[in-house]
Design a protein around this motif. Sequence first.
Motif, short mmCIF file in Angstrom:
data_model
loop_
_atom_site.label_atom_id
_atom_site.label_comp_id
_atom_site.label_asym_id
_atom_site.label_seq_id
_atom_site.Cartn_x
_atom_site.Cartn_y
_atom_site.Cartn_z
N THR A 1 -8.27 -43.59 -45.75
CA THR A 1 -8.42 -44.01 -44.47
C THR A 1 -10.04 -43.02 -44.47
O THR A 1 -9.68 -42.16 -43.80
N PRO A 2 -11.13 -43.51 -44.17
CA PRO A 2 -12.06 -42.35 -42.97
C PRO A 2 -11.23 -42.65 -42.00
O PRO A 2 -10.89 -42.85 -41.24
N LYS A 3 -11.54 -40.79 -42.01
CA LYS A 3 -11.04 -40.49 -40.06
C LYS A 3 -12.26 -40.02 -39.02
O LYS A 3 -13.38 -39.63 -40.32
N GLY A 4 -12.82 -40.07 -37.94
CA GLY A 4 -13.47 -39.91 -37.65
C GLY A 4 -13.63 -38.14 -36.92
O GLY A 4 -12.74 -37.96 -36.81
N VAL A 5 -14.22 -37.25 -37.68
CA VAL A 5 -15.11 -35.99 -36.93
C VAL A 5 -14.97 -35.55 -36.19
O VAL A 5 -16.57 -36.33 -36.16
N LEU A 6 -14.94 -35.66 -34.88
CA LEU A 6 -14.88 -34.73 -33.47
C LEU A 6 -15.66 -33.16 -33.40
O LEU A 6 -14.97 -32.50 -34.38
N LEU A 7 -17.51 -33.61 -33.44
CA LEU A 7 -18.60 -32.11 -33.32
C LEU A 7 -18.44 -32.23 -31.87
O LEU A 7 -19.18 -33.40 -31.19
N GLY A 8 -19.11 -31.16 -31.41
CA GLY A 8 -19.51 -31.07 -29.83
C GLY A 8 -21.08 -30.42 -29.82
O GLY A 8 -21.25 -29.95 -31.60
N LEU A 9 -21.73 -30.22 -29.38
CA LEU A 9 -23.27 -29.69 -29.34
C LEU A 9 -23.17 -28.22 -30.38
O LEU A 9 -24.31 -27.87 -30.58
N GLN A 10 -22.09 -27.61 -29.89
CA GLN A 10 -21.88 -25.86 -30.26
C GLN A 10 -22.36 -25.98 -32.30
O GLN A 10 -23.02 -25.22 -32.31
N GLN A 11 -21.29 -26.76 -32.34
CA GLN A 11 -21.56 -26.97 -33.50
C GLN A 11 -22.75 -27.09 -34.64
O GLN A 11 -23.12 -26.40 -34.92
N MET A 12 -23.25 -28.09 -34.11
CA MET A 12 -24.67 -28.51 -34.17
C MET A 12 -25.05 -27.97 -34.42
O MET A 12 -26.45 -27.29 -34.73
N THR A 13 -25.69 -26.66 -32.84
CA THR A 13 -26.90 -25.79 -32.56
C THR A 13 -26.14 -24.87 -33.98
O THR A 13 -27.26 -23.92 -34.19
#
Length: 568
Positions: free
Chosen positions: A182-194
């Motif tokens: 089953t797909p799971k929602g991976v939580l990221l913040g702006l820190q990870q993207m930056t």
Amino acid sequence: MRNNTTILHRLQLWFSDQPDCAAQYYKDAEQKWQPISVRAYWLQVVRIALFLERKREALSSSDEQLRVAIFAPNSPEWIHWELGTWLAGMISVGIHPNTQKSDYAKMVLLAKPVLIISDTLEHSNFTENTTEILTFTQATQILIDVVPDDEKSLVALGNQMLSKISSERPCISIFTSGTTGTPKGVLLGLQQMTFVADTLSREWNLPFSNGVLFSFLPLAHVAEKIHSVAVALTMRYPVWFNSNFERFLPELQEVRPTMLLAVPRVWQRMKEQIENHKPKLVSYLTEVKWVGTLLDQVYLSQVRTSIGLDRLKLAVSGAAKLPPMVFDWFLRLGVEIQEIYGMSETAGLITLTHSPRDLALAQTVGEIPPGTEVKLSPEGEVWVKGPHVFLGYDQNQEETDAVLLPDGWMKTGDLGEWINDSSGKPQLHLIGRSREIIKLQNGRMVAPVPIENELKKIEQISNVCLMGDQLPGLIALITLKENFLLDYKFTPGMVEGVLIEDDTLKKQIKDSIASLYTDSKISEKIIKIFILSRDFELEHGEVTPTQKLNRNQIHKNFAHFIEFKLQE
């Protein structure tokens, strides 16, 4: 002091410095490219954030993690709504437009968004009554009606909201491909993207404010978010949006990007289409005696121009391992493809390659960039640690605890080994997914991907999925390249249901497999091949939106058919 802490701050700074610069391009109803200025981009993000704040107030909700889902193909509007959601302090949830209705229903049930923004209401009956659904057109009209359009006021309100932004709190929920369940929602913040945007810009020496991007991979997944949002806003690159994947090659020729990100399957299909439309090129690339000459450089430059790759400074493959033969083919064309290995849980980055690549190590996925730690567990599993590791699975602590260890290390589920390059730097070689390993009847454990990549070198083969759990050997489900497939489809008697039954073709492929045994390219016995009359398809759940094989679904779709054939 100018603040460029997050992706949102970088868009605001771009607006302050170059408001009239074109930041995005889309095709209108007449198929003409239309620009969107940085001013229009930022002010629309602010409008959306104001609208969402009002929605939160109307709901009288104290929940700081309200979710907004986006269910649509790539477009400027997608990104406007995603960034507006972040600016409002909410969490964006991307859903790929080709998601099957059953999976869509599961995702909505797991995410529980208060609002779904879409280009269609096709799946509206699979949504809870408490969730509001708006098309982009409806949402745009609401913004015009309820949000002030005074630029000075919008700028002030945008700056006010920006001052409250935290780079550490979750702002994105990215559903995993679901290849292992089953797909799971991976939580990221702006820190990870930056962090990832800064790492890629530095490691690949991207020139500031001097690039063009072409967006066609799904924005619902991490790779395209990094590409068309994080890198684009960090380096101030305009993004041109593919209007339809059927028009990928013509629009690639029009855009002529300086950086192109694609998954291995797209690079492979591009290679096949170029070969089909430029047969002289195929024979030319095999003429090794011309390589490196002035004639070679002029001719290949003309070819790259004709397919829209003449301005390309950086070609990147991600989401899965690029087959070495595809890398070598494009290298002969004058396009060196770099690879990035990562996953949603690491914001798309674990290792990456650099130019020039060591041809002898084309099977590796590169080295560890600064700021990231990677090690192998005693069982050979790749573990990673760094500021880009995810915050956890959305509303699923049990699954989070299974992969995210208390000391910050994350278990990837991938099996790997280190191979040193000529300078002694360790390069990561992926053996396969631990959950993909095939256990044969004799107890041998087989990693399918390296064998599948060798089989794809056979002239007729486009894609392969190996099976064999508890069998005496491997079974290969084979799909054909388009030009071969069409020949058989239009030849009476060749196609029998899902199979192509042609003894000559079977012998050719079996002989090619036998030569791979002889050359020690593969060592595991393939006891049976099945040549399918169609490719693995997204609509049947057999590949993910990023074109990875969904082995579980392929096994389900063909299990009864294979069992019947094996008993014949």
